[in-house]
Design a protein around this motif. Structure first.
Motif, short mmCIF file in Angstrom:
data_model
loop_
_atom_site.label_atom_id
_atom_site.label_comp_id
_atom_site.label_asym_id
_atom_site.label_seq_id
_atom_site.Cartn_x
_atom_site.Cartn_y
_atom_site.Cartn_z
N ARG A 178 0.82 -1.22 0.00
CA ARG A 178 0.00 0.00 0.00
C ARG A 178 0.85 1.27 0.00
O ARG A 178 0.33 2.36 -0.22
CB ARG A 178 -0.91 0.03 1.23
N LEU A 179 2.13 1.15 0.27
CA LEU A 179 2.98 2.32 0.44
C LEU A 179 3.59 2.75 -0.88
O LEU A 179 3.78 1.94 -1.80
CB LEU A 179 4.08 2.03 1.45
N GLY A 180 3.91 4.03 -0.97
CA GLY A 180 4.50 4.57 -2.18
C GLY A 180 5.96 4.15 -2.34
O GLY A 180 6.60 3.70 -1.38
N PRO A 181 6.52 4.32 -3.52
CA PRO A 181 7.90 3.91 -3.78
C PRO A 181 8.93 4.71 -2.99
O PRO A 181 10.06 4.26 -2.82
CB PRO A 181 8.06 4.13 -5.29
N ALA A 182 8.56 5.89 -2.51
CA ALA A 182 9.50 6.72 -1.76
C ALA A 182 9.66 6.27 -0.31
O ALA A 182 10.55 6.74 0.40
CB ALA A 182 9.06 8.19 -1.80
N PHE A 183 8.79 5.37 0.15
CA PHE A 183 8.86 4.94 1.54
C PHE A 183 10.11 4.09 1.75
O PHE A 183 10.39 3.17 1.01
CB PHE A 183 7.62 4.13 1.91
N GLU A 184 10.86 4.43 2.81
CA GLU A 184 12.08 3.70 3.13
C GLU A 184 11.80 2.71 4.25
O GLU A 184 11.64 3.09 5.41
CB GLU A 184 13.20 4.66 3.51
N GLY A 185 11.69 1.43 3.90
CA GLY A 185 11.41 0.40 4.87
C GLY A 185 12.65 -0.02 5.62
O GLY A 185 13.73 0.51 5.39
N PRO A 186 12.52 -0.96 6.54
CA PRO A 186 11.30 -1.69 6.84
C PRO A 186 10.31 -0.87 7.67
O PRO A 186 10.64 0.22 8.12
CB PRO A 186 11.83 -2.89 7.64
N ILE A 187 9.11 -1.41 7.83
CA ILE A 187 8.10 -0.74 8.65
C ILE A 187 8.47 -0.93 10.12
O ILE A 187 8.63 -2.06 10.59
CB ILE A 187 6.70 -1.31 8.38
N LEU A 188 8.61 0.18 10.83
CA LEU A 188 9.00 0.14 12.23
C LEU A 188 7.81 0.17 13.17
O LEU A 188 7.81 -0.51 14.20
CB LEU A 188 9.94 1.32 12.55
N ALA A 189 6.81 0.98 12.84
CA ALA A 189 5.67 1.14 13.74
C ALA A 189 4.48 1.68 12.97
O ALA A 189 4.62 2.27 11.89
CB ALA A 189 6.02 2.08 14.89
N LEU A 190 3.29 1.47 13.54
CA LEU A 190 2.04 2.00 13.01
C LEU A 190 1.41 2.88 14.08
O LEU A 190 1.34 2.50 15.24
CB LEU A 190 1.07 0.86 12.64
N GLN A 191 0.94 4.05 13.66
CA GLN A 191 0.35 5.02 14.58
C GLN A 191 -1.03 5.44 14.09
O GLN A 191 -1.18 5.84 12.94
CB GLN A 191 1.25 6.24 14.73
N SER A 192 -2.02 5.34 14.95
CA SER A 192 -3.38 5.72 14.57
C SER A 192 -3.54 7.23 14.61
O SER A 192 -3.16 7.89 15.59
CB SER A 192 -4.39 5.07 15.52
N GLU A 193 -4.10 7.81 13.53
CA GLU A 193 -4.41 9.24 13.46
C GLU A 193 -5.81 9.39 12.87
O GLU A 193 -5.97 9.42 11.65
CB GLU A 193 -3.38 9.99 12.62
N ASP A 194 -6.81 9.48 13.74
CA ASP A 194 -8.21 9.57 13.31
C ASP A 194 -8.55 8.39 12.39
O ASP A 194 -8.48 7.26 12.81
CB ASP A 194 -8.48 10.92 12.62
N HIS A 195 -8.90 8.67 11.13
CA HIS A 195 -9.26 7.61 10.19
C HIS A 195 -8.05 7.13 9.39
O HIS A 195 -8.22 6.39 8.42
CB HIS A 195 -10.35 8.11 9.23
N TYR A 196 -6.87 7.54 9.80
CA TYR A 196 -5.66 7.20 9.07
C TYR A 196 -4.70 6.40 9.94
O TYR A 196 -4.82 6.37 11.17
CB TYR A 196 -4.95 8.48 8.58
N VAL A 197 -3.73 5.77 9.28
CA VAL A 197 -2.63 5.10 9.96
C VAL A 197 -1.34 5.71 9.43
O VAL A 197 -1.14 5.76 8.21
CB VAL A 197 -2.64 3.58 9.72
N ARG A 198 -0.51 6.18 10.33
CA ARG A 198 0.80 6.69 9.94
C ARG A 198 1.80 5.55 10.05
O ARG A 198 2.01 4.98 11.13
CB ARG A 198 1.24 7.87 10.82
#
Length: 278
Positions: A178-198
């Motif tokens: 689901r992430l764009g090509p500019a995202f530098e992984g790996p995924i470290l954490a998920l943070q809830s922001e209203d109806h979104y996930v950071r």
């Protein structure tokens, strides 16, 4: 999130709001001036409300993240309270414009309506900004077979199930698709922001239009724990922990600090995710 675009969206919404109110000409202002003058007057007063209410919304959102107080309730009550000093400012500096309202008691209901309108503008601009980001990314949705077992949303302090992978094959969480090509992984954490996930990466983060409880199952290939109502952390992302009285904080390898829910500390310590406090 593009803050410049967000600001332009909010400014455009304020212009439209002033145009609508100026056209209607409430509180006896319809006969006081022509349409362009009414729009300008209302825009000036609404922007005055914006200058007071917008920083209040930002501050309360930060306070909610720091204290785990429900964001919606905190912001709503804070915006209502902000309408009182707004009414005082209008009574002192704009008595001629609001002369038909009869002083503070008459201005206060209009100040409340204006503060609520600013909140609606901010919420709408945030959702539109998120939708634009979501469309720009155009993620490829993973195909899920109908006979596949769907794991339940893990509770706080419990790790998501880790499916077996073929020998030598590197586990890759489905959320990465689901992430764009500019995202530098790996995924470290998920943070809830209203109806979104950071989604936090090694450098920077990215917003996804989805709920945290829906994002966590897509990290099943990456061992981790939901350490807080609004946070999930990968095991490999933990650089250390901090203790301040009864409060525990996880420090990620990118320097981000994640709060730990007090009622989850014991379970996380038993699981070995957190060191036992001494």
């Amino acid at each position: 999130m593009n803050w410049a675009r967000r600001g332009l969206l909010e400014l455009w919404a304020m212009v439209m709001l002033a145009a609508v109110v100026g056209f209607l000409g409430p509180f006896g202002t319809y006969l006081e001036a022509d349409f362009p003058s009414r729009v300008w007057n209302w825009f000036a007063h609404l922007m005055g409300a914006y200058v007071l209410v917008r920083p209040t919304i930002w501050f309360l959102a930060v306070l909610s993240d720091a204290t785990a107080i429900p964001r919606g309730a905190l912001i709503c009550w804070g915006v209502l309270l902000a309408s009182f000093p707004l009414a005082l400012v209008w009574e002192w500096g704009a008595s001629l414009f609001f002369q038909a309202l009869g002083g503070f008691a008459g201005i206060l209901p209009f100040a409340i309506l204006s503060a609520v309108a600013i909140l609606a503008v901010v919420v709408a601009a945030k959702r539109i900004d998120g939708e634009l980001d979501h469309r720009k990314q155009a993620p490829v949705q993973p195909t899920v077979s109908e006979d596949r077992d769907v794991s339940p949303t893990p509770e706080i302090g419990s790790p998501p199930p880790v499916p077996a992978t073929e020998e030598g094959e590197e586990a890759r969480p489905r959320l990465l698709a689901r992430l764009g090509p500019a995202f530098e992984g790996p995924i470290l954490a998920l943070q809830s922001e209203d109806h979104y996930v950071r989604v936090h990466g090694v450098r920077g983060s990215e917003l996804l239009l989805m709920r945290l409880r829906d994002a966590i199952p897509e990290m099943a290939d990456c061992p981790g724990y939901q350490v807080h109502r609004g946070w999930w952390v990968a095991e490999s992302a933990v650089a250390g922990t901090e203790t301040n009285g009864r409060n525990r904080t996880i420090v990620l390898i990118n320097g981000e600090k994640v709060p730990v829910a007090r009622d989850s500390v014991a379970a996380l310590e038993r699981a070995g995710f957190l060191p036992t406090a001494r």
